[in-house]
Enzyme design. Structure first.
Site, mmCIF file in Angstrom:
data_model
loop_
_atom_site.group_PDB
_atom_site.id
_atom_site.type_symbol
_atom_site.label_atom_id
_atom_site.label_comp_id
_atom_site.label_asym_id
_atom_site.label_seq_id
_atom_site.Cartn_x
_atom_site.Cartn_y
_atom_site.Cartn_z
ATOM 1 N N GLU A 150 41.223 28.954 39.873
ATOM 2 C CA GLU A 150 41.327 30.408 40.002
ATOM 3 C C GLU A 150 40.115 31.112 39.402
ATOM 4 O OE1 GLU A 150 44.008 32.499 41.484
ATOM 5 O OE2 GLU A 150 42.099 33.538 41.370
ATOM 6 N N ASP A 174 37.386 33.391 41.413
ATOM 7 C CA ASP A 174 37.209 34.808 41.108
ATOM 8 C C ASP A 174 35.769 35.151 40.747
ATOM 9 O OD1 ASP A 174 39.894 35.155 41.574
ATOM 10 O OD2 ASP A 174 40.468 35.108 39.472
ATOM 11 N N SER A 183 44.559 35.622 46.028
ATOM 12 C CA SER A 183 43.554 35.633 44.972
ATOM 13 C C SER A 183 42.168 35.365 45.541
ATOM 14 C CB SER A 183 43.887 34.620 43.884
ATOM 15 O OG SER A 183 44.040 33.338 44.430
#
Length: 562
Positions: free
Chosen positions: A282, A286, A479
């Site tokens: 993640e 990001d 995400s």
């Protein structure tokens, strides 16, 4: 010399006086919060040891939230003459500071019980106290108990009920953590899932920065305004690896220097170790899709550790930290979230109001909508649709996911729906009403037709290529779409700043305006099944699968006045 507001000064003075011991005065107590039974996933172990120290957050009733919301809309509505005239830190604090009588009442209560409090927020609307279980039980007429999460074995000290003096009603908002028992699975859920190793050439089957630049018209020219920044949230021991970022840039953005990186900010014991084995999918996603899309925009990775004071995995702590800064980032991208039913209403409202404060100061706050379709942040069994949070907060921009090209369609995992806590804001009432009228009685009784609808906007979220621990692979999830969208907003902010214009700030009033809607590509096919239903279906106009659609940079540029 910095001047304090009258209520803040009074609170400080009263708290300082708490060192003088006074005999506690008996007060009439009234139950403030309670729950009927132990949550299903927990077992009661027994009374908490009397000397166990509890770090509690006391939230005071804020002074003028209605006034702050009006001010936020004034500086965010494209039709307002005050659009872009964001509030200063001090102006926002004046709205949320407790009224003098509130500050005095709470301070007097703490003083008579020989408790010293520390301000958490600059406005003094949140205080921190540290007291033993014995004192907490007496103070709050509570029974703090050890609860065991049966599956993970983790323990928490909570109470099923607490009371406050009846005369503090209307002054004391809530005390936390008390009745909210966080389960291990209640931690904010990152939505990224690594799906493969190959990197196909076609954007129809795999997404790279070049695909996004072509699909959405994202410029590759580096940003020029160094004061325009993006904050990227990191939770639950997700670490962003700079070696992986270098590999990513070398492969997918050879026009950028491979040494382009991000700054680090930590709180609550957060860190960002650089051993390749500790890289997080993640966190890498990001940072790679902000550094790699928002060319030249300064990026700060904000790593929040487990030593949080808020009992909410650091979400409130991060908001409080940014509120306390003189220069908060213009864009905050967060790819984590909760299922809304997991949180007490007062906690959800407190965090949502913190985002209102940041929005009034000019920060665009973007959250992934979740990856469980109508069943919440992740796919799960359910009878009624499960909204996610913070996406249900009207002061954030919720981002759903799409897949494919020519045309894009809704990703079937894209969470969307209607909040059970927050009512439908006026800026989206027309768009949501059109959708509700179109679906008639479909899924009647499974969602709150009067709730705030989400997501607001979408972007690609399937087979997005990243580098993780030295390997290339595809990732799915909202995400993915969130940092992509955040980067587009930041590049628009850069061009606005270069032209001497203010940043976009709170996005939703603009997005739902006629000009905003016209600058997005409407997604009209696909659905988000869950809870043994087909969920909602994407259709012309807003829908709770892809929101208003996906970005078109050139059209957005025109719509914002460039």
């Amino acid at each position: 010399m910095k001047l304090l507001s009258s209520s803040t000064a009074l609170l400080v003075a009263c708290l300082a006086a708490a060192a003088a011991h006074a005999k506690p005065t008996a007060r009439s107590m009234q139950v403030h919060e309670s729950r009927e039974s132990v949550p299903a996933a927990f077992a009661r172990v027994g009374p908490a040891p009397q000397d166990t120290m509890l770090n509690l957050r006391i939230s005071l009733v804020q002074g003028d939230l209605a006034g702050l919301e009006k001010a936020l809309m004034d500086v965010s509505d494209p039709a307002s003459p005050l659009k872009g005239q964001f509030l200063s830190k001090e102006q926002v604090e004046a709205f949320v500071a407790p009224k003098p009588e509130t500050a005095a009442a709470v301070a007097a209560w703490l003083k008579e019980n020989d408790i010293t409090a520390t301000k958490i927020t600059p406005a003094g609307d949140a205080l921190s106290i540290s007291i033993p279980v014995s004192k907490a039980n007496a103070l709050l007429d509570a029974e703090f108990t050890v609860f065991n999460h049966t599956r993970s074995g983790t323990t928490s000290v909570r109470t099923l009920s607490y009371s406050i003096p009846a005369d503090l009603k209307g002054h004391l908002d809530f005390i936390h953590p008390t009745t909210f028992v966080p389960a291990t699975e209640d931690k904010p859920a990152p939505a990224a899932n690594l799906t493969g190793d190959a990197v196909p050439a076609s954007c129809a089957t795999t997404i790279t920065p070049a695909c996004l630049q072509a699909l959405y018209g994202i410029p590759t020219t580096p940003a020029t305004v160094r004061t325009n920044t993006i904050g990227v949230s990191g939770f639950i021991q997700q670490f962003a690896n700079k070696q992986d970022l270098r590999t990513f840039l070398t492969r997918f953005r050879p026009d950028l220097s491979a040494t382009t990186s991000f700054a680090l900010q930590t709180l609550d014991g957060g860190e960002n170790p650089q051993q390749l084995s500790e890289a997080g999918i993640e966190a890498n996603l990001d940072t790679q899709y902000t550094v790699g899309i928002a060319s030249g925009v300064p990026i700060t990775f904000i790593s929040v550790g487990d030593d949080n004071r808020d009992g909410l995995n650091g979400f409130l702590d991060m908001a409080d930290t940014l509120i306390g800064e003189n220069n908060a980032p213009q864009v905050l991208s967060t790819s984590y979230g909760f299922d809304e039913p997991e949180l007490p209403n007062n906690l959800a409202n407190s965090l949502c109001n913190a985002y209102m404060q940041l929005g009034a100061r000019g920060t665009s706050i973007l959250y992934s909508s979740g990856d469980g379709g109508v069943s919440g942040s992740q796919s799960q069994n359910c009878n009624t649709f499960i909204p996610t949070f913070p996406s249900g907060c009207p002061f954030v921009t919720s981002v759903g996911a799409t897949t494919g090209i020519n045309p894009e369609t809704a990703a079937d995992f894209s969470s969307g729906g209607f909040s059970n806590i927050f009512s439908q804001p006026s800026f989206q009432s027309s768009a949501v009403s059109t959708f509700l009228n179109a679906i008639g009685n479909t899924n009647a009784g499974k969602f709150n037709r009067a709730g705030r609808g989400f997501p607001d906007i979408s972007a690609q979220g399937v087979d997005v290529q990243i580098v993780f621990q030295g390997q290339f692979g595809g990732v799915d999830g909202t995400s993915c779409s969130t940092p992509i969208t955040a980067s587009i907003i930041s590049l628009l902010n850069d061009q606005l700043a270069a032209a001497g214009k203010p940043s976009l700030g709170f996005l939703n009033p603009f997005l739902y305006s006629a000009a905003g809607r016209a600058a997005l590509t409407d997604i009209t096919s696909g659905s988000n099944p869950g809870c043994n239903t087909n969920g909602f279906t994407a259709r012309a106009g807003w829908d709770p699968v892809t929101g208003l659609g996906t970005p078109n940079f050139a059209a957005l540029r025109t719509a914002v006045g460039l």
